[in-house]
Design an enzyme around this catalytic site. Structure first.
Site, PDB file in Angstrom:
ATOM      1  N   ARG A   1      17.861 -22.164  23.094  1.00 46.34           N
ATOM      2  CA  ARG A   1      18.423 -20.894  23.561  1.00 46.34           C
ATOM      3  C   ARG A   1      19.938 -20.818  23.393  1.00 46.34           C
ATOM      4  O   ARG A   1      20.534 -19.764  23.549  1.00 46.34           O
ATOM      5  CB  ARG A   1      18.011 -20.633  25.015  1.00 46.34           C
ATOM      6  CG  ARG A   1      16.589 -20.075  25.082  1.00 46.34           C
ATOM      7  CD  ARG A   1      16.236 -19.614  26.463  1.00 46.34           C
ATOM      8  NE  ARG A   1      15.987 -20.747  27.349  1.00 46.34           N
ATOM      9  CZ  ARG A   1      16.102 -20.696  28.672  1.00 46.34           C
ATOM     10  NH1 ARG A   1      16.505 -19.593  29.262  1.00 46.34           N
ATOM     11  NH2 ARG A   1      15.835 -21.759  29.404  1.00 46.34           N
TER      12      ARG A   1
ATOM     13  N   SER B   1      72.375 -18.072  13.387  1.00 46.08           N
ATOM     14  CA  SER B   1      71.114 -17.339  13.230  1.00 46.08           C
ATOM     15  C   SER B   1      70.674 -17.246  11.778  1.00 46.08           C
ATOM     16  O   SER B   1      71.503 -17.219  10.868  1.00 46.08           O
ATOM     17  CB  SER B   1      71.281 -15.920  13.767  1.00 46.08           C
ATOM     18  OG  SER B   1      71.495 -15.981  15.156  1.00 46.08           O
TER      19      SER B   1
ATOM     20  N   GLY C   1      22.418 -33.551  31.972  1.00 51.65           N
ATOM     21  CA  GLY C   1      23.597 -33.379  31.117  1.00 51.65           C
ATOM     22  C   GLY C   1      24.082 -31.947  31.015  1.00 51.65           C
ATOM     23  O   GLY C   1      25.201 -31.696  30.568  1.00 51.65           O
TER      24      GLY C   1
ATOM     25  N   THR D   1      10.176 -33.801  32.680  1.00 58.51           N
ATOM     26  CA  THR D   1      11.315 -34.543  33.240  1.00 58.51           C
ATOM     27  C   THR D   1      10.936 -35.967  33.652  1.00 58.51           C
ATOM     28  O   THR D   1      11.747 -36.886  33.522  1.00 58.51           O
ATOM     29  CB  THR D   1      11.906 -33.785  34.445  1.00 58.51           C
ATOM     30  OG1 THR D   1      10.831 -33.382  35.306  1.00 58.51           O
ATOM     31  CG2 THR D   1      12.666 -32.550  34.008  1.00 58.51           C
TER      32      THR D   1
ATOM     33  N   SER E   1      75.796 -18.681  10.109  1.00 58.76           N
ATOM     34  CA  SER E   1      74.596 -17.826  10.080  1.00 58.76           C
ATOM     35  C   SER E   1      74.146 -17.570   8.656  1.00 58.76           C
ATOM     36  O   SER E   1      74.971 -17.427   7.759  1.00 58.76           O
ATOM     37  CB  SER E   1      74.907 -16.475  10.708  1.00 58.76           C
ATOM     38  OG  SER E   1      75.151 -16.658  12.065  1.00 58.76           O
TER      39      SER E   1
ATOM     40  N   ARG F   1      52.838 -26.676  19.592  1.00 62.87           N
ATOM     41  CA  ARG F   1      51.748 -27.350  18.885  1.00 62.87           C
ATOM     42  C   ARG F   1      51.847 -28.855  19.101  1.00 62.87           C
ATOM     43  O   ARG F   1      52.821 -29.350  19.662  1.00 62.87           O
ATOM     44  CB  ARG F   1      51.804 -26.973  17.403  1.00 62.87           C
ATOM     45  CG  ARG F   1      51.393 -25.498  17.170  1.00 62.87           C
ATOM     46  CD  ARG F   1      51.576 -25.100  15.735  1.00 62.87           C
ATOM     47  NE  ARG F   1      50.950 -26.059  14.842  1.00 62.87           N
ATOM     48  CZ  ARG F   1      51.338 -26.280  13.590  1.00 62.87           C
ATOM     49  NH1 ARG F   1      52.365 -25.612  13.069  1.00 62.87           N
ATOM     50  NH2 ARG F   1      50.716 -27.158  12.849  1.00 62.87           N
TER      51      ARG F   1
ATOM     52  N   GLY G   1      17.933 -32.397  26.241  1.00 65.65           N
ATOM     53  CA  GLY G   1      17.624 -31.005  26.558  1.00 65.65           C
ATOM     54  C   GLY G   1      17.209 -30.142  25.396  1.00 65.65           C
ATOM     55  O   GLY G   1      17.542 -30.386  24.246  1.00 65.65           O
TER      56      GLY G   1
ATOM     57  N   GLN H   1      14.334 -39.937  23.651  1.00 66.48           N
ATOM     58  CA  GLN H   1      13.063 -39.307  24.041  1.00 66.48           C
ATOM     59  C   GLN H   1      12.589 -38.529  22.819  1.00 66.48           C
ATOM     60  O   GLN H   1      13.201 -37.531  22.441  1.00 66.48           O
ATOM     61  CB  GLN H   1      13.247 -38.368  25.237  1.00 66.48           C
ATOM     62  CG  GLN H   1      11.903 -37.874  25.760  1.00 66.48           C
ATOM     63  CD  GLN H   1      12.007 -36.662  26.680  1.00 66.48           C
ATOM     64  OE1 GLN H   1      12.991 -35.939  26.681  1.00 66.48           O
ATOM     65  NE2 GLN H   1      10.974 -36.438  27.473  1.00 66.48           N
TER      66      GLN H   1
HETATM   67  C1  UD1 Z   1      13.324 -28.692  36.613  1.00 72.55           C
HETATM   68  C2  UD1 Z   1      12.640 -29.132  37.893  1.00 72.55           C
HETATM   69  C3  UD1 Z   1      12.750 -28.037  38.915  1.00 72.55           C
HETATM   70  C4  UD1 Z   1      14.200 -27.718  39.182  1.00 72.55           C
HETATM   71  C5  UD1 Z   1      14.897 -27.361  37.866  1.00 72.55           C
HETATM   72  C6  UD1 Z   1      16.394 -27.245  38.076  1.00 72.55           C
HETATM   73  C7  UD1 Z   1      10.815 -30.582  37.202  1.00 72.55           C
HETATM   74  C8  UD1 Z   1       9.369 -30.699  36.976  1.00 72.55           C
HETATM   75  N1  UD1 Z   1      11.242 -29.410  37.600  1.00 72.55           N
HETATM   76  O1  UD1 Z   1      12.603 -27.555  36.128  1.00 72.55           O
HETATM   77  O2  UD1 Z   1      12.144 -28.426  40.139  1.00 72.55           O
HETATM   78  O3  UD1 Z   1      14.323 -26.663  40.103  1.00 72.55           O
HETATM   79  O4  UD1 Z   1      14.695 -28.380  36.868  1.00 72.55           O
HETATM   80  O5  UD1 Z   1      17.014 -26.765  36.920  1.00 72.55           O
HETATM   81  O6  UD1 Z   1      11.524 -31.555  37.076  1.00 72.55           O
HETATM   82  N2  UD1 Z   1      14.355 -32.598  29.969  1.00 72.55           N
HETATM   83  C9  UD1 Z   1      14.308 -33.616  29.059  1.00 72.55           C
HETATM   84  N3  UD1 Z   1      13.106 -33.955  28.516  1.00 72.55           N
HETATM   85  C10 UD1 Z   1      11.956 -33.314  28.853  1.00 72.55           C
HETATM   86  C11 UD1 Z   1      12.025 -32.269  29.771  1.00 72.55           C
HETATM   87  C12 UD1 Z   1      13.246 -31.942  30.327  1.00 72.55           C
HETATM   88  O7  UD1 Z   1      15.323 -34.220  28.735  1.00 72.55           O
HETATM   89  O8  UD1 Z   1      10.899 -33.704  28.332  1.00 72.55           O
HETATM   90  C13 UD1 Z   1      15.651 -32.242  30.543  1.00 72.55           C
HETATM   91  C14 UD1 Z   1      16.059 -30.817  30.154  1.00 72.55           C
HETATM   92  O9  UD1 Z   1      16.808 -30.789  28.990  1.00 72.55           O
HETATM   93  C15 UD1 Z   1      16.875 -30.375  31.326  1.00 72.55           C
HETATM   94  C16 UD1 Z   1      16.198 -31.064  32.486  1.00 72.55           C
HETATM   95  O10 UD1 Z   1      15.521 -32.189  31.953  1.00 72.55           O
HETATM   96  O11 UD1 Z   1      18.217 -30.828  31.225  1.00 72.55           O
HETATM   97  C17 UD1 Z   1      15.237 -30.127  33.207  1.00 72.55           C
HETATM   98  O12 UD1 Z   1      14.209 -29.717  32.347  1.00 72.55           O
HETATM   99  P1  UD1 Z   1      13.634 -28.247  32.321  1.00 72.55           P
HETATM  100  O13 UD1 Z   1      12.542 -28.176  31.346  1.00 72.55           O
HETATM  101  O14 UD1 Z   1      14.730 -27.260  32.227  1.00 72.55           O
HETATM  102  O15 UD1 Z   1      12.981 -28.176  33.773  1.00 72.55           O
HETATM  103  P2  UD1 Z   1      12.759 -26.913  34.671  1.00 72.55           P
HETATM  104  O16 UD1 Z   1      11.451 -26.312  34.338  1.00 72.55           O
HETATM  105  O17 UD1 Z   1      13.952 -26.044  34.639  1.00 72.55           O
END
Ligand code: UD1
Ligand code: MG
Length: 453
Positions: free
Chosen positions: A17, A390, A106, A83, A408, A318, A13, A77
């Site tokens: 942000r 005490s 994740g 995705t 004490s 603790r 991911g 990746q």
């Molecule tokens: C994606 C879905 C969307 C859905 C939304 C839900 C697609 C095209 N769109 O959009 O339909 O409603 O999630 O949250 O799938 N990621 C990677 N590698 C990449 C791209 C993404 O690991 O190259 C991971 C991101 O970290 C994230 C997830 O895949 O965990 C979704 O990616 P993101 O770019 O947030 O997709 P959305 O545009 O939100």
């Protein structure tokens, strides 16, 4: 025969942000990395093999994902091209051949086993793609599920959708199951001819249908599909997680007077008939046995509180604190790496560290075990039935025998045998009339000073 399944978990991911030095999926929810929660839900759905698609912090993310009973292989990746591209990073794992491929994110840590099972059931029923969807009042930004006659026709990304399609409030969570025997063929056909120029995993719906297969969507709650993109969302997820866990505990017989002020860890174990007053914090590794009472403002980690024991208000346990049944640790007491025996009392303003306290011993207010010389730690043993007066300091290593008394205000530096009385303080002297003399001298001094001015 049981169907085989590979979970492909996307954890590459974009964490920008989060404004963090650490990968997003390593941020904790309930004191445990987000990714571990996702793996736990997968494990509960009886899936034991996972392909983890990682980017940043690959080693840390993989280690956090390796929960008990789960075989995890990591795939890198290197470029974020969408995705669909991310899932294909695990090509080798998918090619090994499974009946079902389950795709999870994740950064969606509140997911439970139920929708994962439902998605797999959809494959068992003959569908090639089963998408986990959710209904929401705020669909903006999500892919929309376009359904006709019960079949899923397509998933339309926000940027590619028409106005009419944008009004659809059934959304793609991103989690889905794909027929494992066809998955690679379907994934390889995904192109990047769309508004974002990305390889959209969502295209598998239309691809599967164009090849004569069927797709459906199953519904899950918006709550459990909440994703995390920044720390404000992380706090929302934490709140939702805490609410869920408290609810489970209350249903299992734990009383919480103000549940919204009790903070739990993922592994907090609390028995039946335990009462938890407002404002209590559990770090990891806490076990509270039945009937114990946790008074307000207590902080507990890696500790065991025995049946019927009582702690707080303002108690701090603790790591390594073990309180036996019916013992008491009262206000402003800290216990670390110590055993407090059955029915023993440590009631006020005390530090107990690296110690054992026998059954029914009474530790007076302000008692301190001096366990540290600035370099090494030493142990204190306090016998059953003994009474520590005490404001005593017990300088470790030191042992107090059974049924012994410590007067004490003592500083105890040598062992005290059983049944003995130990005094480690200056003997009291009383000088009759001396207070009057001192007071009169002081008053005379003040008068002389005032006369001068
Ligand atoms: C994606 C879905 C969307 C859905 C939304 C839900 C697609 C095209 N769109 O959009 O339909 O409603 O999630 O949250 O799938 N990621 C990677 N590698 C990449 C791209 C993404 O690991 O190259 C991971 C991101 O970290 C994230 C997830 O895949 O965990 C979704 O990616 P993101 O770019 O947030 O997709 P959305 O545009 O939100
Ligand atoms: Mg997203």
């Amino acid at each position: 025969m049981e169907r085989t399944c590979l979970a492909v978990v996307l954890a590459a991911g974009d964490s920008t942000r989060m404004k963090s030095s650490m990968s997003k999926v390593l941020h904790p929810v309930g004191r445990r990395p987000m990714i571990a929660h996702v793996m736990e839900a997968i494990a509960r759905a009886d899936i034991s093999t996972a392909a983890l698609v990682v980017g940043r912090d690959a080693d840390g993310v993989t280690a956090a994902a390796r929960i008990d009973g789960m075989k995890v292989d990591a795939y890198l990746q290197t470029e974020r091209l969408g995705t669909g591209h991310a899932v294909l990073a695990a090509r080798e794992a998918i090619a090994a051949g499974y009946d079902d491929i389950l795709i999870a994110y994740g950064d969606v840590p509140l997911i439970t086993e139920a929708p994962l099972r439902a998605a797999r059931q959809g494959l068992a029923d003959g569908n090639d793609v089963v998408v986990i969807g959710f209904h929401t009042e705020r669909p903006t930004g999500y892919g929309r599920l376009l359904v006709k006659d019960g079949e899923l026709i397509a998933i339309r990304e926000e940027k590619d959708a028409t106005d009419a399609e944008r009004r659809v409030n059934w959304c793609n969570s991103g989690l889905m199951a794909i027929n494992g025997r066809k998955a690679l063929d379907l994934l390889d056909r995904i192109g990047n001819d769309n508004a974002k120029g990305e390889y959209y995993l969502t295209d598998v719906v239309q691809i599967a249908r164009s090849l004569g297969g069927q797709a459906v969507a199953v519904d899950a709650s918006e709550t459990e599909l909440t994703g995390c993109n920044n720390r404000a969302e992380l706090a929302v997820i934490e709140r939702l997680w805490q609410e869920r866990r408290r609810h489970e505990l209350m249903i299992s017989g734990v009383t919480m007077i103000a549940p919204e002020t009790v903070f739990l860890a993922y592994d907090t174990v609390i028995g039946q008939d335990v009462v938890i007053e407002p404002n209590v914090f559990f770090g990891p590794g806490a076990v509270v046995e039945s009937g114990a009472v946790i008074h307000s403002f207590s902080h507990i980690e890696r500790s065991r509180i025995g049946a019927g024991a009582e702690i707080g208000p303002f108690a701090r346990l603790r790591p390594g604190a073990e309180l036996a049944a019916n013992s008491k640790v009262g206000n402003f007491c800290e216990v670390k790496n110590s055993k407090v025996g059955e029915g023993a009392k440590v009631n006020h303003l005390t530090y107990i560290g690296d110690a054992t306290i026998g059954a029914h011993a009474n530790i007076g207010a302000g008692t301190i075990t001096c366990n540290y010389d600035g370099v090494n730690k030493f142990e204190t043993h306090i016998g059953a039935g003994s009474f520590i007066g005490s404001n005593s300091s017990l300088v470790a290593p030191v042992s107090i025998g059974e049924n012994a008394y410590v007067a004490s205000g003592s500083v105890i530096t040598a062992d005290v045998p059983a049944e003995a009385l130990a005094l480690g303080r200056a003997r009291q002297e009383v000088k009759p009339g001396r207070a009057t003399v001192i007071r009169e001298r002081a008053l005379a001094m003040k008068a002389a000073k005032n006369a001068k001015e």
